[in-house]
Each structure stands twice: as structure tokens, then as C-alpha cells.
Scaffold this motif. Structure first.
Motif, PDB file in Angstrom:
ATOM      1  N   PRO A 237      18.586  28.052  43.014  1.00 16.00           N
ATOM      2  CA  PRO A 237      19.769  28.566  43.729  1.00 16.00           C
ATOM      3  C   PRO A 237      21.059  28.234  42.983  1.00 16.00           C
ATOM      4  O   PRO A 237      21.156  27.194  42.321  1.00 16.00           O
ATOM      5  N   GLU A 238      22.035  29.119  43.086  1.00 17.96           N
ATOM      6  CA  GLU A 238      23.320  28.921  42.412  1.00 17.96           C
ATOM      7  C   GLU A 238      24.392  28.566  43.435  1.00 17.96           C
ATOM      8  O   GLU A 238      24.392  29.087  44.558  1.00 17.96           O
ATOM      9  N   PRO A 239      25.320  27.679  43.065  1.00 20.67           N
ATOM     10  CA  PRO A 239      26.411  27.325  43.979  1.00 20.67           C
ATOM     11  C   PRO A 239      27.371  28.495  44.159  1.00 20.67           C
ATOM     12  O   PRO A 239      27.289  29.498  43.426  1.00 20.67           O
ATOM     13  N   ILE A 240      28.279  28.377  45.095  1.00 19.55           N
ATOM     14  CA  ILE A 240      29.312  29.397  45.275  1.00 19.55           C
ATOM     15  C   ILE A 240      30.078  29.535  43.958  1.00 19.55           C
ATOM     16  O   ILE A 240      30.509  28.533  43.386  1.00 19.55           O
ATOM     17  N   PRO A 241      30.220  30.735  43.440  1.00 19.47           N
ATOM     18  CA  PRO A 241      30.903  30.887  42.146  1.00 19.47           C
ATOM     19  C   PRO A 241      32.381  30.525  42.232  1.00 19.47           C
ATOM     20  O   PRO A 241      33.008  30.654  43.283  1.00 19.47           O
ATOM     21  N   ALA A 242      32.901  30.074  41.113  1.00 16.88           N
ATOM     22  CA  ALA A 242      34.334  29.772  41.040  1.00 16.88           C
ATOM     23  C   ALA A 242      35.113  31.078  40.932  1.00 16.88           C
ATOM     24  O   ALA A 242      34.618  32.071  40.384  1.00 16.88           O
ATOM     25  N   VAL A 243      36.314  31.079  41.458  1.00 10.79           N
ATOM     26  CA  VAL A 243      37.206  32.237  41.320  1.00 10.79           C
ATOM     27  C   VAL A 243      38.018  32.034  40.054  1.00 10.79           C
ATOM     28  O   VAL A 243      38.791  31.074  39.944  1.00 10.79           O
ATOM     29  N   VAL A 244      37.813  32.903  39.091  1.00  3.14           N
ATOM     30  CA  VAL A 244      38.498  32.763  37.806  1.00  3.14           C
ATOM     31  C   VAL A 244      39.996  32.937  37.995  1.00  3.14           C
ATOM     32  O   VAL A 244      40.459  33.908  38.613  1.00  3.14           O
ATOM     33  N   GLN A 245      40.762  32.009  37.456  1.00  2.00           N
ATOM     34  CA  GLN A 245      42.206  32.030  37.615  1.00  2.00           C
ATOM     35  C   GLN A 245      42.833  32.973  36.584  1.00  2.00           C
ATOM     36  O   GLN A 245      42.717  32.765  35.382  1.00  2.00           O
ATOM     37  N   ARG A 246      43.456  34.026  37.056  1.00  2.00           N
ATOM     38  CA  ARG A 246      44.230  34.906  36.187  1.00  2.00           C
ATOM     39  C   ARG A 246      45.172  35.737  37.033  1.00  2.00           C
ATOM     40  O   ARG A 246      44.889  36.016  38.210  1.00  2.00           O
ATOM     41  N   PRO A 247      46.317  36.144  36.480  1.00  2.00           N
ATOM     42  CA  PRO A 247      47.268  36.957  37.245  1.00  2.00           C
ATOM     43  C   PRO A 247      46.736  38.363  37.450  1.00  2.00           C
ATOM     44  O   PRO A 247      45.977  38.887  36.636  1.00  2.00           O
ATOM     45  N   VAL A 248      47.116  38.985  38.566  1.00  2.00           N
ATOM     46  CA  VAL A 248      46.699  40.349  38.858  1.00  2.00           C
ATOM     47  C   VAL A 248      47.944  41.188  39.147  1.00  2.00           C
ATOM     48  O   VAL A 248      49.020  40.664  39.419  1.00  2.00           O
ATOM     49  N   LYS A 249      47.774  42.503  39.064  1.00  2.00           N
ATOM     50  CA  LYS A 249      48.874  43.404  39.395  1.00  2.00           C
ATOM     51  C   LYS A 249      48.315  44.691  39.968  1.00  2.00           C
ATOM     52  O   LYS A 249      47.117  44.971  39.864  1.00  2.00           O
ATOM     53  N   ASN A 250      49.198  45.480  40.569  1.00  2.00           N
ATOM     54  CA  ASN A 250      48.808  46.737  41.186  1.00  2.00           C
ATOM     55  C   ASN A 250      49.111  47.874  40.210  1.00  2.00           C
ATOM     56  O   ASN A 250      50.259  48.060  39.797  1.00  2.00           O
ATOM     57  N   VAL A 251      48.080  48.619  39.857  1.00  2.00           N
ATOM     58  CA  VAL A 251      48.245  49.763  38.961  1.00  2.00           C
ATOM     59  C   VAL A 251      47.665  50.995  39.650  1.00  2.00           C
ATOM     60  O   VAL A 251      46.471  51.063  39.930  1.00  2.00           O
ATOM     61  N   ASN A 252      48.525  51.942  39.961  1.00  2.00           N
ATOM     62  CA  ASN A 252      48.093  53.185  40.602  1.00  2.00           C
ATOM     63  C   ASN A 252      47.254  52.922  41.856  1.00  2.00           C
ATOM     64  O   ASN A 252      46.240  53.567  42.100  1.00  2.00           O
ATOM     65  N   GLY A 253      47.693  51.948  42.669  1.00  2.00           N
ATOM     66  CA  GLY A 253      47.018  51.649  43.919  1.00  2.00           C
ATOM     67  C   GLY A 253      45.776  50.789  43.787  1.00  2.00           C
ATOM     68  O   GLY A 253      45.083  50.550  44.766  1.00  2.00           O
ATOM     69  N   ASP A 254      45.483  50.315  42.575  1.00  2.00           N
ATOM     70  CA  ASP A 254      44.312  49.463  42.379  1.00  2.00           C
ATOM     71  C   ASP A 254      44.768  48.107  41.865  1.00  2.00           C
ATOM     72  O   ASP A 254      45.676  48.009  41.038  1.00  2.00           O
TER      73      ASP A 254
END
Length: 288
Positions: free
Chosen positions: A112-129
Motif C-alpha cells: 500500500p502507498e501513503p497519501i501522495p504529497a501535493v507538489v508545491q508549484r504556482p498555478v494560474k488560470n489560462v482560458n478557464g483552466d
């Protein structure tokens, strides 16, 4: 809004409720978010849809239940919301390549695998995505000296990369504050073997056969910023890069260099870093 914190909390919420009905609506409501925004955010941060993630975690949760042999496969299927043993078996085999009965008969071992880590990186909105933040930039020519070696992504490549990186550190002054470059190039098309150069932009004396100096040509690249070990974010990076290519209608450059990881300070490889992936330069009026 701290996007990473929201998704991290959502992963814990999902893990605590795998035996309950889970849907996009119910999870988004738990965090007082629009289901449409939460879906885009989750997909961008985790590289898969919420339903795909929940399925993987339910299958992961089935592993200790199968090992315990105290519940029938049918009851495990009902317990984790699969409805029927047949649907559970099909999903399990797609995920792990073997049916659950093979695990119960101890003909296969799956950890079994542990809960995955959330990779830290900035995000932005491009064309509604919502996508990982990126820029398109020129990476100038540079000469990098350091440890060169090969790794096979199908093998224990993480330990090999870390071992050779330590060789570089052993030949450096503790006061050195040069930027650090990790250059990955494919040995052959469609191969799992990669050449890696772990070095700095000045000469370092290291015993052969490991020491190499490489001249990197000027490259036009997609640039991403991450925090965390690149050896642990490979799948996320592939997803981010694929989404970037789709959104910008870009194409990968025909270069022997697959990507370059750049740290500001060789003494702080636990800090944020940039990834440069070579792409073809489009006409100015075509760029995002």
C-alpha cells in the motif's frame, strides 16, 4: 487561497471517507467551493481527475483487507463502494496487473502507498483552466562541469542519482554558492536510459571517469517552478508539461537535452528550483 493546503486537506478527507459515497459535489461542498473550480484545481494539482484519484485510493485501501483474509472479496468490494466483485476485480487488475485473488493466494505482493504529497508549484488560470504557471524563455549558452553518469528509469535511478550528486559535493568547498544544474538527456529515442550531468558553471576537479564538462547551447524553453525532489515529482511534471503543450499549441524541440533542473545555490538543493524543457519557438504572434 492556499491551493496546496486545500488539496492536501481534500486528500485527507477522501482517505477518511473511502467507505462512504464520494463525488465531486460532496468533496467540493466539504470545502465550500464550486465543483467546477474544485475539479479544475484538483486536476491541475494532482494530474488526474477526482474520480480517478478516488478509485486509486479505494484500490489501495483494499490491499490490507485482501492480505488479512478476514473478509471475502465480495464484501471488500461492497465495503469500498464497487457494487459488485466483478467491477472490483476489473478495476484492481487494470491498476495492478493481477487479479485480487492472486494477492490473496500470495502469488503477488503489492505494498500500500501513503497519501501522495501535493507538489508545491504556482498555478494560474489560462482560458478557464487552472494549470501550472509557466513562462517561455531563452536559456543562454553555458558550460557546466561535474559528475556525468547514466541512469535507467526502469531501475533504481533515484539512489544512483543521489549517490553521484554526493560525489560532486565531496569535491566542493563548503562555501561554494554556485547555481547547480542537473541536465537530463535521452540515450536513445523511446529508451528508459538517460544520461545525467550534475554540475556547476565552473571547473571542478574530479577523478575520471565521472568528470565531464558540457557546453549547453542556447535553448528556447518552457520554464516551470517547483519545490520538492524532482525524483519524486516525475509523473506530475509529465502531466504539467503535456498540459502546457496542449494549451500553448507548442511542440517539443528536437534536442538531445530532455530537461534541465536549475537550483540557485548548490548548497540548498531542498529549495525551490526551475525546470527548463526545450520547445520549438513559434512566431511572436502565435505565442501565449
Amino acid at each position: 487561497m492556499d491551493h496546496h493546503k486545500v488539496v492536501e486537506q481534500a486528500l485527507v478527507h477522501i482517505e477518511d471517507n473511502l467507505q462512504q459515497p464520494l463525488s465531486l459535489d460532496s468533496v467540493a461542498d466539504a470545502f465550500h467551493m464550486s465543483k467546477f473550480y474544485f475539479h479544475r484545481l484538483f486536476s491541475a494539482m494532482m494530474g488526474c481527475s477526482l474520480s480517478q484519484y478516488i478509485l486509486k485510493r479505494r484500490l489501495n485501501a483494499s490491499l490490507p483487507l485482501i492480505h488479512n483474509k478476514t473478509m471475502s472479496l465480495t464484501n471488500i468490494a461492497y465495503e469500498l463502494g464497487f457494487g459488485t466483485q466483478a467491477s472490483f476485480t476489473r478495476a484492481f487488475k487494470r491498476q495492478y496487473g493481477v487479479p485480487p485473488k492472486s494477492l490473496r493466494a500470495e502469488q503477488a505482493v503489492i505494498t500500500p502507498e501513503p497519501i501522495p504529497a501535493v507538489v508545491q508549484r504556482p498555478v494560474k488560470n489560462v482560458n478557464g483552466d487552472i494549470v501550472t504557471d509557466f513562462t517561455q524563455t531563452e536559456l543562454g549558452t553555458l558550460r557546466v562541469s561535474g559528475i556525468a553518469f547514466e541512469v535507467d528509469l526502469a531501475g533504481d535511478y533515484k539512489a544512483r542519482i543521489r549517490t553521484h550528486a554526493q560525489m560532486l559535493f565531496n569535491h566542493m568547498d563548503d562555501t561554494a554558492d554556485d547555481p547547480c544544474y542537473v541536465i537530463y538527456s535521452n540515450c536513445e529515442p523511446h529508451s528508459t536510459r538517460f544520461k545525467v550531468l550534475f554540475g556547476i558553471p565552473r571547473e571542478v576537479q574530479i577523478d575520471l571517469p565521472y568528470y565531464f564538462t558540457v557546453d549547453v547551447p542556447q535553448l528556447f524553453c518552457a520554464k516551470f517552478k517547483y519545490t520538492g525532489d524532482i525524483l519524486d515529482i516525475g509523473d506530475v511534471l509529465k502531466t504539467d508539461y503535456a498540459r502546457f503543450l496542449k494549451i500553448t499549441r507548442q511542440e517539443t524541440e528536437d534536442s538531445h537535452i530532455e530537461l534541465i533542473q536549475v537550483f540557485d545555490d548548490v548548497q540548498h538543493l531542498d529549495a525551490a528550483y526551475h525546470i527548463y524543457a526545450p520547445i520549438k519557438k513559434l512566431p511572436i504572434d502565435s505565442e501565449i
